[in-house]
Design a protein around this motif. Structure first.
Motif, PDB file in Angstrom:
ATOM      1  N   GLY A 190       0.650  -1.199  -0.081  1.00 57.28           N
ATOM      2  CA  GLY A 190      -0.032  -0.687   0.326  1.00 57.28           C
ATOM      3  C   GLY A 190       0.878   1.181  -0.103  1.00 57.28           C
ATOM      4  O   GLY A 190       0.384   2.325   0.423  1.00 57.28           O
ATOM      5  N   GLY A 191       1.999   1.301  -0.207  1.00 59.32           N
ATOM      6  CA  GLY A 191       2.286   2.276  -0.025  1.00 59.32           C
ATOM      7  C   GLY A 191       2.196   3.567  -1.331  1.00 59.32           C
ATOM      8  O   GLY A 191       1.846   4.793  -1.019  1.00 59.32           O
ATOM      9  N   LEU A 192       1.841   2.802  -2.080  1.00 62.72           N
ATOM     10  CA  LEU A 192       1.590   4.082  -3.266  1.00 62.72           C
ATOM     11  C   LEU A 192       0.230   4.278  -3.092  1.00 62.72           C
ATOM     12  O   LEU A 192      -0.227   5.420  -2.960  1.00 62.72           O
ATOM     13  N   MET A 198      10.396   3.418   8.019  1.00 67.93           N
ATOM     14  CA  MET A 198      10.061   4.671   7.325  1.00 67.93           C
ATOM     15  C   MET A 198      11.228   5.677   6.363  1.00 67.93           C
ATOM     16  O   MET A 198      10.849   6.999   6.484  1.00 67.93           O
ATOM     17  N   LEU A 199      11.946   5.011   6.092  1.00 69.78           N
ATOM     18  CA  LEU A 199      12.688   5.491   5.303  1.00 69.78           C
ATOM     19  C   LEU A 199      12.165   5.293   4.447  1.00 69.78           C
ATOM     20  O   LEU A 199      13.104   5.879   3.198  1.00 69.78           O
ATOM     21  N   GLN A 200      11.035   4.549   3.871  1.00 66.24           N
ATOM     22  CA  GLN A 200      10.623   4.081   2.761  1.00 66.24           C
ATOM     23  C   GLN A 200       9.304   5.415   2.905  1.00 66.24           C
ATOM     24  O   GLN A 200       8.860   4.974   2.163  1.00 66.24           O
ATOM     25  N   ASN A 245       9.632  -3.758  -2.073  1.00 67.61           N
ATOM     26  CA  ASN A 245       9.162  -3.540  -3.189  1.00 67.61           C
ATOM     27  C   ASN A 245       8.138  -2.667  -3.471  1.00 67.61           C
ATOM     28  O   ASN A 245       7.485  -2.011  -4.562  1.00 67.61           O
ATOM     29  N   ALA A 246       7.652  -2.256  -3.013  1.00 70.89           N
ATOM     30  CA  ALA A 246       6.821  -0.818  -1.947  1.00 70.89           C
ATOM     31  C   ALA A 246       6.311   0.634  -3.309  1.00 70.89           C
ATOM     32  O   ALA A 246       8.283   1.069  -2.562  1.00 70.89           O
TER      33      ALA A 246
END
Length: 351
Positions: free
Chosen positions: A12-14, A295-297, A323-324
């Protein structure tokens, strides 16, 4: 209002980034069932465990529910076939190759007003990418200029570089200008305030703030490692056999520590392992934890990847994180679409 469906959504990053930009994401599709909890719990959207190549345009269209909303279809196809890490490998039969074609098919069937795709920079070196862009243009889309985004220029505390494509049926479109080019967000900004953790231990109250164990040899190595330095500075007896060979001498960042006052290196699916890159903590004698990697992502500190009381497995969660799409990059993409809609509205008002 912009409504979105997120193909290849992962954890769910995007989606999280688009939601920060006030875009209503209705659903995400992915075949990694382990991502369901993280996606749905954190994003108030539905996770569909389904191969995108088997999804119909009619099914995707059913998620757009608000009359008059502008429809966005996002599709960050798996990057492995296009990655620099696969140089020299035969990826001809990789099952992920056709997925960009499946995305193009769904665009033709749904005809959303807006489209975005994010991938590794080397995706532009492959014919399938140029076929994808050709399809968009033939369907009447304006496609953003071909740019590689250096994510630290947009406030991600990471050196990550990505290709971002935006497309619109409504008019010319481009990514918003860099927001942090003169003052990047650093490792210190992102993770310094987290509790200290020893190698092989977990912080109370957060099973994600958990560091992989280190054997005695690797503990000696990390204690000899300076932030931003390399294994070349170690005593000779600590240097690995592979680094003694000519082929290994070109990888100075492996077994390296990050530096507090710079963005981190690119997070990978193995970023929790000290020997997998420059993933050593700047001052504590360990690799970064899963929480620090997240958190770095730019995932929020309270983002849950695993159900409470369930075990947190490094390999499974590491894949979700590495992969996010970084949340901040997703937000920048969303803000670019919002600005695009505002500009069109201003132009309409002025005519």
């Amino acid at each position: 209002m912009i409504e979105a469906v997120d193909l290849f959504c992962g954890a769910g990053g995007l989606t999280a980034g688009l939601r920060k930009a006030q875009i209503q994401v209705r659903a995400g599709y992915d075949i990694e069932a382990s991502c369901r909890f993280a996606y749905e719990h954190n994003n108030e959207a539905t996770f569909v465990d389904k191969d995108v190549s088997k999804v119909s345009g009619t099914e995707v269209q059913s998620w757009y529910q608000s009359p008059g909303a502008v429809r966005l279809l996002a599709g960050c196809a798996p990057c492995q076939p296009f990655s620099i890490y696969n140089q020299g490998k035969d990826t001809t039969n990789d099952a992920k190759w056709p997925l960009m074609g499946a995305f193009a098919r769904l665009i033709k069937e749904v005809q959303p007003e807006l489209v975005t795709m994010e991938n590794v920079p080397d995706v532009t070196k492959h014919q399938i990418y140029h076929d994808f862009v050709k399809t968009l243009k033939s369907e009447g889309y304006f496609v953003s200029p071909d740019v590689t985004v250096t994510c630290k220029d947009y406030g991600l505390p990471q050196q990550r570089r990505r290709h971002v494509l935006l497309a619109s049926k409504l008019g010319p479109i481009a990514l918003i200008p860099p927001t942090h080019r003169d003052k990047p967000v650093t490792v210190r900004d992102a993770i310094e305030n987290l509790p200290k953790v020893a190698a092989g231990k977990c912080a109370p109250g957060d099973p994600m703030h958990k560091a992989a164990g280190l054997n005695e040899l690797n503990l000696r190595r990390i204690r000899e490692s300076k932030p931003g330095g390399s294994w070349r500075e170690w005593p000779k007896e600590l240097v690995t056999e592979c680094h003694r060979r000519t082929s290994g001498k070109t990888y100075p960042s492996v077994y390296g520590r990050m530096t507090w006052d710079d963005p981190s290196p690119t997070m990978t699916t193995l970023c929790y392992g000290y020997g997998n890159g420059r993933f050593g903590h700047p001052e504590q004698d360990r690799a970064i934890t899963l929480r620090e990697a997240a958190m770095l992502q730019s995932f929020p500190r309270d983002y849950l990847f695993v159900e409470p009381e369930k075990p947190v497995h490094f390999k499974t969660v590491g894949r979700m994180i590495g992969n996010a799409v970084p949340v901040r990059l997703g937000e920048v993409i969303g803000l670019s679409f919002q600005e695009h809609i505002r500009m069109l509205s201003r132009e309409k008002t002025n005519t």
